[in-house]
Scaffold this active site. Structure first.
Site, mmCIF file in Angstrom:
data_model
loop_
_atom_site.group_PDB
_atom_site.id
_atom_site.type_symbol
_atom_site.label_atom_id
_atom_site.label_comp_id
_atom_site.label_asym_id
_atom_site.label_seq_id
_atom_site.Cartn_x
_atom_site.Cartn_y
_atom_site.Cartn_z
ATOM 1 N N TYR A 143 20.826 53.825 8.701
ATOM 2 C CA TYR A 143 21.271 55.018 9.432
ATOM 3 C C TYR A 143 20.175 55.500 10.386
ATOM 4 O O TYR A 143 20.432 55.786 11.557
ATOM 5 C CB TYR A 143 21.661 56.150 8.466
ATOM 6 C CG TYR A 143 21.928 57.449 9.201
ATOM 7 C CD1 TYR A 143 23.109 57.625 9.917
ATOM 8 C CD2 TYR A 143 20.978 58.470 9.226
ATOM 9 C CE1 TYR A 143 23.347 58.796 10.631
ATOM 10 C CE2 TYR A 143 21.208 59.644 9.936
ATOM 11 C CZ TYR A 143 22.389 59.796 10.634
ATOM 12 O OH TYR A 143 22.610 60.944 11.366
ATOM 13 N N ARG A 190 12.668 67.515 6.061
ATOM 14 C CA ARG A 190 12.400 68.930 6.338
ATOM 15 C C ARG A 190 13.683 69.757 6.410
ATOM 16 O O ARG A 190 13.719 70.923 6.011
ATOM 17 C CB ARG A 190 11.653 69.048 7.670
ATOM 18 C CG ARG A 190 11.320 70.480 8.071
ATOM 19 C CD ARG A 190 11.030 70.591 9.560
ATOM 20 N NE ARG A 190 12.181 70.154 10.342
ATOM 21 C CZ ARG A 190 12.106 69.716 11.608
ATOM 22 N NH1 ARG A 190 10.945 69.647 12.212
ATOM 23 N NH2 ARG A 190 13.196 69.334 12.252
ATOM 24 N N ARG A 200 26.175 68.965 5.871
ATOM 25 C CA ARG A 200 25.790 67.576 6.187
ATOM 26 C C ARG A 200 24.841 67.049 5.118
ATOM 27 O O ARG A 200 24.015 67.806 4.599
ATOM 28 C CB ARG A 200 25.085 67.516 7.550
ATOM 29 C CG ARG A 200 25.967 67.936 8.716
ATOM 30 C CD ARG A 200 25.280 67.617 10.025
ATOM 31 N NE ARG A 200 24.006 68.335 10.140
ATOM 32 C CZ ARG A 200 23.753 69.251 11.073
ATOM 33 N NH1 ARG A 200 24.668 69.564 11.943
ATOM 34 N NH2 ARG A 200 22.568 69.842 11.129
ATOM 35 N N PHE A 260 2.920 60.513 25.085
ATOM 36 C CA PHE A 260 4.351 60.638 24.825
ATOM 37 C C PHE A 260 4.695 60.129 23.422
ATOM 38 O O PHE A 260 5.494 60.740 22.701
ATOM 39 C CB PHE A 260 5.117 59.831 25.880
ATOM 40 C CG PHE A 260 6.596 59.771 25.659
ATOM 41 C CD1 PHE A 260 7.423 60.787 26.118
ATOM 42 C CD2 PHE A 260 7.177 58.689 25.003
ATOM 43 C CE1 PHE A 260 8.805 60.729 25.917
ATOM 44 C CE2 PHE A 260 8.549 58.628 24.795
ATOM 45 C CZ PHE A 260 9.360 59.651 25.259
#
Length: 389
Positions: A143, A190, A200, A260
């Site tokens: 997932y 978290r 969910r 980044f």
């Protein structure tokens, strides 16, 4: 809308406006990327945000949503396609998809091919998990691969396509996947309570079922001890990606790409350290402090600094391991392997701790304008409030 003529075209300017509206944490780092890579990553982000908005929208029935996710990548080549029925907060990226798809078609073909391919694979994966829960740890990895690992792989291929990074960065999909998995697992861990409140579930059943009958039971005060043990086991699972993260970052050569990639990773390790063995995860939001976030963003500019940050946080976790914790041995083992990679003077470290480049970087950082600092602290604040996603 009428756009005054300047360096950015009208459509592209609109895309950057959407980027700043929809991304809490990524807008600042995306806009710091070099050259044409910046536009490619901006469009990639918006395309995935649009896909994500479809996935999240509970008002779309499954029999409509599944084919929609499967076909989404093809809409990149249909100038007029848009979706105006969404009730989600980021629906604008669907309502004005023609602007995004037009700018997508303006990108070089190398970038288009990467974005379209990842969009296709992700749509298929999202559709698969709409109809099932995350059961095994293997499925958890799968997932997370679909929703985040593929993003890491896609970005890595964009870095290589831009020639700012070596081709190996885009080819080594396992390392790129780990970059995404580490971030995604951190968010899932978290966000336990927030996800519970919204109905969910992303924690893998194989793990939580050893601690409770239902995942929601972990939020009950009487179950706080087993809840924290379950939390610690998942954090230990996530830490296994850190060696790959360090290897990946050590290959990067372009400064804007390094920043980044590194900033979200150090935010993630700081978040895990704050969550580890912390009952607060089941009672409210665990945040890293804004000041801490700003410091991390300013410090994570080279591989030695990132290793030192990772070392510092796994050390913090190590100090908190309860002797009675069922995962304590596993946690100690994974931390030992991270230490080995991130120790100053370890196998991968260079002896020159403060190279001239590093010092000139320090001077540069010192000279940074207040405007940049305030942008950073705003980004950091948004990072800290990352609850939305």
């Amino acid at each position: 809308p009428l756009c005054p003529q300047d360096s950015l075209g009208c459509g592209l300017r609109t895309c950057y406006r959407y980027l700043n509206q929809t991304s809490r944490s990524f807008a600042a780092v995306i806009q710091a990327l070099d050259g044409e890579l910046r536009h490619a990553v901006c469009i990639f982000y918006l395309v995935l945000r649009a896909l994500d908005t479809v996935e999240d929208d509970m008002s779309i029935p499954l029999d409509v949503k599944v084919p929609m996710l499967h076909e989404f990548h093809s809409h990149l080549y249909q100038p007029d396609w848009k979706y105006t029925e969404s009730k989600e907060k980021d629906r604008q990226v669907l309502e004005d998809f023609p602007t995004i798809s037009m700018e997508f078609r303006n990108l070089s073909k190398v970038y288009q091919d990467v974005i379209s391919d990842i969009c296709h694979k992700m749509g298929v994966g999202m559709a698969e998990f709409l109809e099932k829960k995350v059961d095994s740890q293997h499925e958890w990895d799968k997932y997370c691969h679909y929703v985040a690992g593929l993003v890491g792989i896609g970005l890595s291929r964009l870095f290589s396509a831009s020639e700012l990074e070596d081709s190996i960065v885009g080819q080594d999909t396992d390392l790129a996947n780990s970059m995404g998995l580490f971030l995604q697992k951190t968010n899932i861990i978290r966000d336990y309570l927030e996800d519970q409140l919204e109905g969910r579930e992303f924690w893998p059943r194989e793990v939580w079922s050893r601690y409770a009958k239902k995942l929601s039971d972990l939020a009950k005060p009487e179950n706080i001890d087993v809840a924290v043990q379950c939390l610690n086991e998942l954090i230990t699972n996530a830490l296994h990606h850190v060696p790959d993260v360090l290897t990946y970052l050590s290959r990067l050569r372009n400064q804007s790409v390094f920043n980044f990639c590194a900033i979200p990773q150090v935010m993630a390790i700081a978040t895990l350290a704050a969550c580890y063995n912390n009952q607060q995860v089941f009672r409210g939001v665990v945040k890293i402090r804004k000041g801490q976030a700003v410091t991390l963003m300013m410090d994570a500019t080279n591989i030695q600094a990132v290793k030192a940050i990772m070392y510092q946080y796994v050390e913090e976790i190590y100090q908190k391991i309860p002797s009675t914790d069922p995962s304590s041995n596993k946690t100690q083992q994974v931390i030992a392997s991270i230490r080995a990679m991130s120790l100053p003077g370890g196998p991968m470290a260079s002896r020159h701790h403060y190279s001239p480049i590093y010092l000139s970087c320090a001077m540069l950082l010192a000279a940074l304008s207040w405007q940049y600092l305030s942008t950073l602290s705003k980004a950091a604040e948004e990072y800290v409030q990352a609850g939305e996603n």
